[in-house]
Design a protein around this motif. Sequence first.
Motif, PDB file in Angstrom:
ATOM      1  N   SER A 217       0.829  -1.211   0.000  1.00  0.00           N
ATOM      2  CA  SER A 217       0.000   0.000   0.000  1.00  0.00           C
ATOM      3  C   SER A 217       0.860   1.257   0.000  1.00  0.00           C
ATOM      4  CB  SER A 217      -0.927  -0.001   1.221  1.00  0.00           C
ATOM      5  OG  SER A 217      -1.833  -1.082   1.162  1.00  0.00           O
ATOM      6  N   LEU A 218       1.976   1.220   0.738  1.00  0.00           N
ATOM      7  CA  LEU A 218       2.887   2.362   0.739  1.00  0.00           C
ATOM      8  C   LEU A 218       3.484   2.581  -0.647  1.00  0.00           C
ATOM      9  CD1 LEU A 218       4.840   2.000   4.115  1.00  0.00           C
ATOM     10  CD2 LEU A 218       3.113   3.717   3.527  1.00  0.00           C
ATOM     11  N   GLU A 219       3.858   1.480  -1.315  1.00  0.00           N
ATOM     12  CA  GLU A 219       4.391   1.613  -2.671  1.00  0.00           C
ATOM     13  C   GLU A 219       3.333   2.186  -3.604  1.00  0.00           C
ATOM     14  OE1 GLU A 219       6.234  -1.644  -4.572  1.00  0.00           O
ATOM     15  OE2 GLU A 219       7.981  -1.652  -3.270  1.00  0.00           O
ATOM     16  N   ALA A 220       2.109   1.696  -3.499  1.00  0.00           N
ATOM     17  CA  ALA A 220       1.031   2.200  -4.356  1.00  0.00           C
ATOM     18  C   ALA A 220       0.823   3.695  -4.137  1.00  0.00           C
ATOM     19  CB  ALA A 220      -0.254   1.426  -4.062  1.00  0.00           C
ATOM     20  N   SER A 280      10.586   2.574  -3.664  1.00  0.00           N
ATOM     21  CA  SER A 280      10.323   1.264  -3.068  1.00  0.00           C
ATOM     22  C   SER A 280      11.123   1.085  -1.787  1.00  0.00           C
ATOM     23  CB  SER A 280      10.670   0.151  -4.066  1.00  0.00           C
ATOM     24  OG  SER A 280      10.442  -1.122  -3.487  1.00  0.00           O
ATOM     25  N   GLN A 281      12.375   1.515  -1.795  1.00  0.00           N
ATOM     26  CA  GLN A 281      13.197   1.449  -0.577  1.00  0.00           C
ATOM     27  C   GLN A 281      12.600   2.318   0.527  1.00  0.00           C
ATOM     28  OE1 GLN A 281      16.766   2.796  -2.483  1.00  0.00           O
ATOM     29  NE2 GLN A 281      17.639   0.742  -2.700  1.00  0.00           N
ATOM     30  N   PHE A 282      12.103   3.488   0.136  1.00  0.00           N
ATOM     31  CA  PHE A 282      11.492   4.392   1.096  1.00  0.00           C
ATOM     32  C   PHE A 282      10.247   3.757   1.716  1.00  0.00           C
ATOM     33  CE2 PHE A 282       8.901   8.073   2.351  1.00  0.00           C
ATOM     34  CZ  PHE A 282       9.832   8.837   3.050  1.00  0.00           C
ATOM     35  N   ALA A 283       9.453   3.106   0.900  1.00  0.00           N
ATOM     36  CA  ALA A 283       8.276   2.407   1.406  1.00  0.00           C
ATOM     37  C   ALA A 283       8.688   1.307   2.376  1.00  0.00           C
ATOM     38  CB  ALA A 283       7.475   1.813   0.249  1.00  0.00           C
ATOM     39  N   GLY A 284       9.753   0.576   2.040  1.00  0.00           N
ATOM     40  CA  GLY A 284      10.244  -0.475   2.917  1.00  0.00           C
ATOM     41  C   GLY A 284      10.711   0.058   4.261  1.00  0.00           C
ATOM     42  N   LEU A 285      11.323   1.248   4.245  1.00  0.00           N
ATOM     43  CA  LEU A 285      11.807   1.859   5.484  1.00  0.00           C
ATOM     44  C   LEU A 285      10.648   2.198   6.411  1.00  0.00           C
ATOM     45  CD1 LEU A 285      14.191   3.114   7.091  1.00  0.00           C
ATOM     46  CD2 LEU A 285      13.765   5.244   5.839  1.00  0.00           C
ATOM     47  N   TYR A 286       9.596   2.777   5.863  1.00  0.00           N
ATOM     48  CA  TYR A 286       8.462   3.166   6.705  1.00  0.00           C
ATOM     49  C   TYR A 286       7.572   1.984   7.073  1.00  0.00           C
ATOM     50  CZ  TYR A 286       9.308   8.055   7.338  1.00  0.00           C
ATOM     51  OH  TYR A 286       9.863   9.239   7.774  1.00  0.00           O
ATOM     52  N   SER A 312      15.685  -2.866   1.916  1.00  0.00           N
ATOM     53  CA  SER A 312      15.811  -3.124   0.484  1.00  0.00           C
ATOM     54  C   SER A 312      14.516  -2.769  -0.221  1.00  0.00           C
ATOM     55  CB  SER A 312      16.137  -4.602   0.230  1.00  0.00           C
ATOM     56  OG  SER A 312      17.331  -4.987   0.844  1.00  0.00           O
ATOM     57  N   ALA A 313      14.597  -2.636  -1.539  1.00  0.00           N
ATOM     58  CA  ALA A 313      13.382  -2.490  -2.338  1.00  0.00           C
ATOM     59  C   ALA A 313      12.604  -3.800  -2.265  1.00  0.00           C
ATOM     60  CB  ALA A 313      13.747  -2.145  -3.777  1.00  0.00           C
ATOM     61  N   SER A 314      11.328  -3.757  -2.594  1.00  0.00           N
ATOM     62  CA  SER A 314      10.483  -4.954  -2.507  1.00  0.00           C
ATOM     63  C   SER A 314      10.895  -6.006  -3.540  1.00  0.00           C
ATOM     64  CB  SER A 314       9.014  -4.579  -2.682  1.00  0.00           C
ATOM     65  OG  SER A 314       8.797  -3.992  -3.953  1.00  0.00           O
ATOM     66  N   VAL A 315      10.318  -7.191  -3.417  1.00  0.00           N
ATOM     67  CA  VAL A 315      10.735  -8.351  -4.219  1.00  0.00           C
ATOM     68  C   VAL A 315      10.647  -8.074  -5.723  1.00  0.00           C
ATOM     69  CG1 VAL A 315      10.193 -10.753  -4.771  1.00  0.00           C
ATOM     70  CG2 VAL A 315      10.097  -9.967  -2.399  1.00  0.00           C
TER      71      VAL A 315
END
Length: 428
Positions: A217-220, A280-286, A312-315
Amino acid sequence: MKEEFLHYLWKFGRFENTNLYTTRGERLQIFSVGVHNHNSGPDFFNAKISLDDQLWAGNVEIHLRSSDWYAHHHQKDKAYDNVILHVVWEDDIAIFRSDNSIIPTLELKNRVEEHLLSNYEWLFKKGKSFINCEKQIVNTDKFILESWKERLYIERLEQKSAFIMQELEDTHNDWEAVLFRMLLKNFGLKINGQAFYQMSAIIDFNIVRKLQHKVFSLEALLFGVAGFLEKEEDIDDDYRTSLKKEYHYIKRKFNSLYELSSGPVFFRLRPVNFPTIRLSQFAGLYHKHRNLFSEILRCNTTDDFFELFRVSASVYWKDHYTFGKESASSDKKLSKEFISLLIINTVIPLKFCYAKSMGKEENDTFLKLIASLKAEKNSITNRFDRLHLESASAKDSQAFIQLYDEYCSKNRCLSCNIGNTILNRSAN
């Protein structure tokens, strides 16, 4: 010669000041040069002098020539009626206030040492390829240079504090929201920093709080606001289609969202810095840290921060750099070099500002932390390197950037400790 040089001479008393007389023969004593005024109005406020043993308190105006008083129309401005002394390089005409009373004048041209004048002329002589003092800066006393670099770095933090305080006001003193804005901006680096910052202004951080439990959802949210999900409809990519569906759902739920009209770019970027990877990395951090600002406050060493930002960025991005185009598989995690930039440009300024807001003085802590990071490499630090002033740490590189941006490029040599040192060198 510039008027700024006369300000310097007056402020620091760099002229022969024994047996002083005004141009009309009044015996002059200086008790206080006053407070330097960098805004409109007389150049120095609240000076104290005596003229023929009569004490005076008021303002001092400085010009290259007396006639500049009229050229600047001060005779029509009542703000200058309280000028008690006119300091000039050359007295070429008598000066009067608006009430026609004469203003005492001190002429400096025969009261300044020759070596000071020649050093000034050399310092501002045209023909330098980088900075005014490029041929002499390397000879600056080490203690003076090191102490000045520390002051420059703290000055840089102070400047960044002004931006942070404005962000605090905009977010109603929500430190977590300010961190979100600053981090997102700096994830974009120089090329996409402004676009990422515009995204942070669109996205209310309360939306992030409600979506943190699900990285998808964060990535979206991020890709949608960036405009990556509404363009290039010919891309046949299931992951992008799913993100677009999720973004439309989020957009309906939080109806304040909209897309950037001019989003992040890929041009001139290495693939690892593509905005898709960074978002994507930013979304993973949060997703990993629900209260990131609180966790940052608990970190004190570079190792603490390297661990905190180990994401890391998502899969999907393991074998992609852009939507719909596969690449060689790699784990796209934040590098130590990138994390160091986040510490330099986001973490330390924010912690510095927070400490100030709590009434704490922790400059030594921040100096120690910045000195533990590797120096940045850019066009400015590379030019200082070529002057044999290599940056041993990020403290040095940040100081040199501040030096160039705020002093060298603006010809503010008279406000610089290095420039002052060169100016005051004797003829020997």
